[in-house]
Design an enzyme around this catalytic site. Structure first.
Site, short mmCIF file in Angstrom:
data_model
loop_
_atom_site.label_atom_id
_atom_site.label_comp_id
_atom_site.label_asym_id
_atom_site.label_seq_id
_atom_site.Cartn_x
_atom_site.Cartn_y
_atom_site.Cartn_z
N HIS A 23 7.49 5.18 5.93
CA HIS A 23 7.69 6.12 5.04
C HIS A 23 8.72 7.16 5.42
O HIS A 23 8.19 8.01 4.44
CB HIS A 23 6.60 6.11 3.57
N HIS A 79 6.18 -8.20 -2.81
CA HIS A 79 6.67 -6.91 -2.92
C HIS A 79 7.79 -6.58 -2.26
O HIS A 79 8.08 -7.16 -0.81
CB HIS A 79 5.43 -6.64 -2.03
N GLU A 81 9.58 -3.64 -1.39
CA GLU A 81 9.91 -2.00 -0.42
C GLU A 81 10.72 -3.16 0.73
O GLU A 81 10.71 -3.89 1.32
CB GLU A 81 8.69 -2.13 0.13
N ASP A 83 10.31 -2.62 3.83
CA ASP A 83 9.78 -3.65 4.95
C ASP A 83 9.87 -4.86 4.85
O ASP A 83 9.31 -5.17 5.68
CB ASP A 83 8.97 -3.02 5.66
N HIS A 145 1.40 -2.03 -3.68
CA HIS A 145 1.30 -0.18 -4.75
C HIS A 145 2.47 -0.28 -5.08
O HIS A 145 2.83 1.25 -5.07
CB HIS A 145 0.64 0.94 -2.68
N ASP A 164 0.77 -5.99 1.06
CA ASP A 164 0.24 -4.40 2.43
C ASP A 164 -1.07 -4.65 1.69
O ASP A 164 -1.72 -3.82 2.84
CB ASP A 164 0.70 -3.35 1.22
N TYR A 192 -4.13 3.17 6.12
CA TYR A 192 -3.26 2.45 5.25
C TYR A 192 -4.46 2.87 4.33
O TYR A 192 -3.56 3.21 2.77
CB TYR A 192 -3.35 0.92 5.61
N HIS A 225 1.49 -6.66 7.25
CA HIS A 225 1.27 -6.46 8.25
C HIS A 225 0.10 -6.33 8.84
O HIS A 225 -1.44 -5.87 8.03
CB HIS A 225 0.88 -4.61 7.31
FE1 FEO Z 1 4.68 -1.38 0.47
FE2 FEO Z 1 4.90 -2.58 3.50
O1 FEO Z 1 5.55 -2.36 2.15
#
Ligand code: FEO
Length: 396
Positions: A23, A79, A81, A83, A145, A164, A192, A225
Site C-alpha cells: 500500500h 477482490h 485491488e 495485488d 476489506h 485477503d 495484517y 497472501h
Molecule cells: Fe486487498 Fe491483497 O489486496
C-alpha cells in the site's frame, strides 16, 4: 512452476521475497509476501485470482507452464485491488472471451482500473459454479476489506478460498502452516489483521459467524497472501474471532518520541512504575521515530492500555507521534485506555493535544497525563514512577 495442493488444485501464484512495503509505504512487510493464485482442474478449469502488476508477465508465463491458457473456462476474481488483479490485462490478452466471475462491485473496480470490456459475470452470495465433480459457491464479504471482496467455497475438496481474509504478508517456499515457523506466521497474520482489517471488525465478526453457521466441512483455508491453513484450518478462524472482538492481552505499551532524551527518561520511569504496581503485566517501550510504525500499531492492538509521549515542538507534538495518532484514529481500536506524557520548555501543549487526539480516536483517556519542564531530575522521575503506578490503578 505450480505447486500441487490437492489432486484438483494447484497453486500458481508468485512469491515476493523482496517486498518490504505494501500500500505504498502504509504497511511494512518485513518478511515479504505472496500473491496466491489457484488453478482448479476438474471437468472444467477455473483460475482464482492473479498477481500484482510488476509480476504480470512472470505470472502468465508460469501459468502457461502449468496449463494451456485456452483450457481455462473461468476466471474468478475475489477482490480486485491490483495485488490480485494486476496480471489480468496480460492474461486476458490471451483469453479475452473467458468469463470473469466477480461481484458487481468487483466488475466496477476492474473496469475502473483497467478500462476493458471483458465478459463479466456478476455473482452474489449463494451463487454456484459447477466444475464437474466439484462446485464453487460464492460468498460476498463486503468491506473485508474492499466493497468487492468475496470468498469462494469449493465443495468436494472442502476448501475455502478467502482472498485477503486469514492472509499474512509472509514469503515462504513451503505452502502449508505445518511446514513454516508458525510464530512468525501468527505475528504476520496479527499484524495484517491489525493494520488492514481491524477497522472492519464488526463485518468480520458477522461474516465469520455466518460462514460457521453454514457448517461446511473445511479441510483447508487458502488465502491470497502467505501460507495455506491446512493443519487444523479453523485455528486462524478462532484467532480472528478473538481479534475482531475488542482484542487485548495483559500488556501495556509506551510509545514515545524524544528530542533530547527527557521524554525517553519519562517513558522509562513510567514503565518502572507500571511494573512495580503490576509485576504480571507485560510492558513494552517503543520509539515512535525509530521503531516500525506498523509493528508499533500491532503492539497497541494487543495492549489493554498504552501511553503516548512526545516533547512539545512548535506548540504541538512530533511528526512521528502525529503519524501514529492519525493511524490509530483510522484503525478504530476498541476497548483501549490511554494517557499522554512528555517534556517541554515553554508552551507545553503536546500532552493536552495528544490526549485530545486519542479521545477523538475513540480511546478512553484516563487522566490529564504527565508533563515535565526541561530535563527530569530524580524528584520528577520518582513522580513518573508514581504516575505509572497510578495509571495501572486507573485502568483497572
Ligand atoms: Fe486487498 Fe491483497 O489486496
Amino acid at each position: 512452476m505450480g505447486k500441487q495442493i490437492t489432486p484438483k488444485v494447484t497453486w500458481v501464484g508468485k512469491i515476493d521475497w523482496e517486498l518490504k512495503t505494501f500500500h505504498g509505504d502504509e504497511l511494512s512487510t518485513h518478511r515479504g509476501s505472496s500473491y496466491n493464485s489457484y488453478l482448479i482442474r476438474d471437468k472444467k478449469t477455473a483460475l482464482i485470482d492473479t498477481a500484482w502488476i510488476p509480476y504480470d508477465k512472470e505470472f502468465v508465463a508460469g501459468l502457461k507452464q502449468e496449463v494451456d491458457l485456452k483450457q481455462i473456462d473461468y476466471v474468478i476474481m475475489q477482490h480486485n485491488e491490483c495485488d490480485h488483479s494486476g496480471a489480468l490485462v496480460e492474461l486476458m490478452r490471451e483469453i479475452p472471451d473467458v468469463p470473469i466471475y466477480c461481484t458487481a462491485k468487483g466488475e466496477a473496480i476492474i473496469r475502473g482500473h483497467y478500462h476493458k470490456d471483458w465478459n463479466f459475470v456478476n455473482v452474489k452470495t449463494g451463487d454456484t459454479l459447477d466444475l464437474g465433480d466439484t462446485t464453487l459457491t460464492f460468498v460476498e464479504a463486503p468491506m473485508l476489506h474492499w466493497p468487492d471482496t468475496m470468498f469462494t467455497y469449493m465443495s468436494g475438496e472442502n476448501i475455502l478460498f478467502s482472498n485477503d481474509g486469514f492472509g499474512q504478508h509472509y514469503a515462504s517456499e513451503s505452502l502449508f502452516n505445518d511446514m513454516v515457523d508458525i510464530d512468525e506466521v501468527y505475528y504476520e497474520a496479527e499484524k495484517y489483521y491489525c493494520n488492514i482489517l481491524n477497522l472492519y471488525s464488526p463485518m468480520a465478526l458477522k461474516k465469520i459467524k455466518e460462514i460457521l453457521a453454514m457448517n461446511l466441512p473445511l479441510d483447508m483455508i487458502c488465502p491470497s497472501h502467505g501460507i495455506i491453513w491446512k493443519n487444523n484450518p479453523t485455528q486462524i478462524v478462532e484467532k480472528y474471532l478473538q481479534w475482531a472482538d475488542a482484542y487485548q492481552e495483559n500488556q501495556i505499551t509506551l510509545v514515545y518520541d524524544t528530542m533530547w532524551q527527557s521524554t525517553r527518561l519519562m517513558a522509562q520511569a513510567i514503565a518502572k512504575g507500571i511494573q512495580k504496581q503490576d509485576p504480571q503485566v507485560r510492558v513494552k517501550i517503543l520509539n515512535a521515530a525509530k521503531d516500525d510504525k506498523n509493528d508499533i500499531l500491532t503492539e497497541i492492538f494487543r495492549s489493554k492500555a498504552f501511553l503516548m509521549g512526545s516533547p512539545t515542538i512548535n506548540n504541538g507534538y512530533s511528526y512521528a507521534v502525529a503519524g501514529l495518532l492519525e493511524m490509530i484514529k483510522g484503525l478504530k481500536f476498541k476497548n483501549k485506555k490511554a494517557s499522554a506524557f512528555g517534556s517541554y520548555g515553554w508552551s507545553g501543549d503536546a500532552v493536552k493535544q495528544i490526549s485530545e487526539k486519542l479521545q477523538q480516536a475513540g480511546i478512553t483517556v484516563v487522566d490529564g497525563g504527565i508533563r515535565e519542564l526541561w530535563v527530569p531530575d530524580q524528584e520528577m522521575l520518582d513522580k513518573c514512577v508514581q504516575y505509572g503506578q497510578d495509571f495501572v490503578k486507573a485502568i483497572e
